[in-house]
Design a protein around this motif. Structure first.
Motif, PDB file in Angstrom:
ATOM      1  N   ASP A 181     -12.889  -9.449  -7.836  1.00 29.18           N
ATOM      2  CA  ASP A 181     -11.554  -8.636  -7.146  1.00 29.18           C
ATOM      3  C   ASP A 181     -12.948  -7.214  -6.881  1.00 29.18           C
ATOM      4  OD1 ASP A 181      -9.831 -10.229  -7.829  1.00 29.18           O
ATOM      5  OD2 ASP A 181      -9.443  -9.904 -10.453  1.00 29.18           O
ATOM      6  N   LYS A 182     -13.944  -6.909  -8.006  1.00 27.72           N
ATOM      7  CA  LYS A 182     -14.904  -5.845  -7.868  1.00 27.72           C
ATOM      8  C   LYS A 182     -16.127  -6.032  -6.111  1.00 27.72           C
ATOM      9  CE  LYS A 182     -18.981  -3.418  -9.017  1.00 27.72           C
ATOM     10  NZ  LYS A 182     -19.778  -3.311 -10.131  1.00 27.72           N
ATOM     11  N   GLY A 228     -12.675  -5.622  -3.691  1.00 27.46           N
ATOM     12  CA  GLY A 228     -12.432  -4.579  -3.504  1.00 27.46           C
ATOM     13  C   GLY A 228     -13.400  -3.604  -2.916  1.00 27.46           C
ATOM     14  N   ARG A 245      -7.862  -0.792  -3.361  1.00 28.01           N
ATOM     15  CA  ARG A 245      -6.723   0.086  -4.948  1.00 28.01           C
ATOM     16  C   ARG A 245      -6.769  -1.248  -5.478  1.00 28.01           C
ATOM     17  NH1 ARG A 245      -2.379   2.568  -3.815  1.00 28.01           N
ATOM     18  NH2 ARG A 245      -3.533   3.486  -1.927  1.00 28.01           N
ATOM     19  N   LYS A 246      -6.009  -2.177  -4.781  1.00 32.87           N
ATOM     20  CA  LYS A 246      -4.895  -2.711  -5.863  1.00 32.87           C
ATOM     21  C   LYS A 246      -6.332  -3.609  -6.419  1.00 32.87           C
ATOM     22  CE  LYS A 246      -3.574  -6.680  -3.253  1.00 32.87           C
ATOM     23  NZ  LYS A 246      -1.987  -7.056  -2.693  1.00 32.87           N
ATOM     24  N   LEU A 247      -7.133  -4.019  -5.872  1.00 30.18           N
ATOM     25  CA  LEU A 247      -8.171  -4.959  -6.704  1.00 30.18           C
ATOM     26  C   LEU A 247      -9.090  -4.460  -7.662  1.00 30.18           C
ATOM     27  CD1 LEU A 247      -9.383  -6.502  -2.809  1.00 30.18           C
ATOM     28  CD2 LEU A 247      -8.552  -7.992  -5.341  1.00 30.18           C
ATOM     29  N   LEU A 264      -8.263  -1.352  -9.051  1.00 31.99           N
ATOM     30  CA  LEU A 264      -7.217  -0.940 -10.666  1.00 31.99           C
ATOM     31  C   LEU A 264      -7.696  -2.325 -11.290  1.00 31.99           C
ATOM     32  CD1 LEU A 264      -4.587   0.579  -8.811  1.00 31.99           C
ATOM     33  CD2 LEU A 264      -5.974   1.171 -10.389  1.00 31.99           C
ATOM     34  N   GLN A 265      -7.842  -3.529 -11.044  1.00 32.24           N
ATOM     35  CA  GLN A 265      -7.994  -4.749 -12.027  1.00 32.24           C
ATOM     36  C   GLN A 265      -9.416  -4.765 -12.577  1.00 32.24           C
ATOM     37  OE1 GLN A 265      -6.469  -8.163  -9.581  1.00 32.24           O
ATOM     38  NE2 GLN A 265      -5.186  -7.332  -9.366  1.00 32.24           N
ATOM     39  N   THR A 266     -10.579  -3.880 -11.850  1.00 34.23           N
ATOM     40  CA  THR A 266     -12.041  -3.949 -12.498  1.00 34.23           C
ATOM     41  C   THR A 266     -12.136  -3.483 -13.132  1.00 34.23           C
ATOM     42  OG1 THR A 266     -12.806  -2.747 -11.095  1.00 34.23           O
ATOM     43  CG2 THR A 266     -11.936  -4.734  -9.920  1.00 34.23           C
ATOM     44  N   GLY A 267     -11.093  -2.079 -13.426  1.00 33.78           N
ATOM     45  CA  GLY A 267     -11.878  -1.272 -14.306  1.00 33.78           C
ATOM     46  C   GLY A 267     -12.652  -0.366 -13.962  1.00 33.78           C
TER      47      GLY A 267
END
Length: 209
Positions: A15-16, A19, A46-48, A50-53
């Protein structure tokens, strides 16, 4: 090449990386004059992210997105994302890096113009400056924020800014008269807002200086 990077990252389930690739694509689209496509790419990034922190990457994305929104004439949205990016960086423990993001939001608010937004940005700048140890600059920002809120009849927010000002004056080792004056201004503002508990606390602080 960027599309290849995006597809490769997607296959790997990263994801990172995906993203960041979307963020890079958005920047390219922005530079070649395709703001609508750039904003779509930023939304995907942004969607991706946000999942990585990963707060630093997310704040960088929001800053880039804010620039794109400004260029597209969507100034209110641009203010929101710049301000949010600054808050993310501040909460991540990097107040010095948050300052230019809040300053970008401030510039947008002045161009809209939005007096309330200007006061919000100045307050956030003051908080970041104070946390970074730049107390004199923080005092100036808090003074301007409090006066705008006061003049715009937002009494509770004015009280909060005067309180922040008083605490910063104390940290900076200023004289008792100046500190007490800030606490008294906070007291009056809280009374005007009907926040009597806050007013009582501010008055106690004024009397204890």
């Amino acid at each position: 090449m960027l599309n290849v990077s995006i597809h490769a990252s997607r296959r790997l389930g990263e994801d990172k990386t995906e993203g960041s690739a979307w963020n890079g694509l958005a920047i390219v689209l922005q530079e070649v004059g395709r703001p609508g496509d750039a904003l779509t790419a930023y939304a995907n990034a942004r969607k991706l992210l946000l999942q990585t922190g990963n707060l630093a990457s997310l704040a960088n994305l929001y800053n880039n997105e804010g620039v794109a929104l400004s260029r597209a004439g969507r100034l209110q949205e641009a203010f929101t994302v710049h301000e949010y990016a600054g808050l993310v960086i501040y909460e991540a423990g990097s107040p010095e890096q948050a300052i230019p993001l809040h300053e970008a939001a401030l510039a947008i608010n002045r161009s809209i113009p939005s007096r309330r937004g200007e006061a919000v940005s100045l307050g956030n700048i003051g908080a970041a400056l104070a946390e970074a140890g730049r107390l004199e600059d923080a005092i100036s920002a808090y003074c301007r924020s409090a006066e705008i809120f006061k003049n715009d009849l937002n009494a509770f927010s004015a009280g909060e800014e005067y309180e922040a000002l008083a605490r910063t004056l104390q940290r900076a080792g200023k004289g008792t008269t100046e500190i007490r004056s800030a606490w008294e201004a906070a007291t009056r503002a809280y009374i005007d807002a009907g926040a009597l508990g806050n007013a009582a606390r501010a008055r106690h602080e004024a009397e204890s200086v």
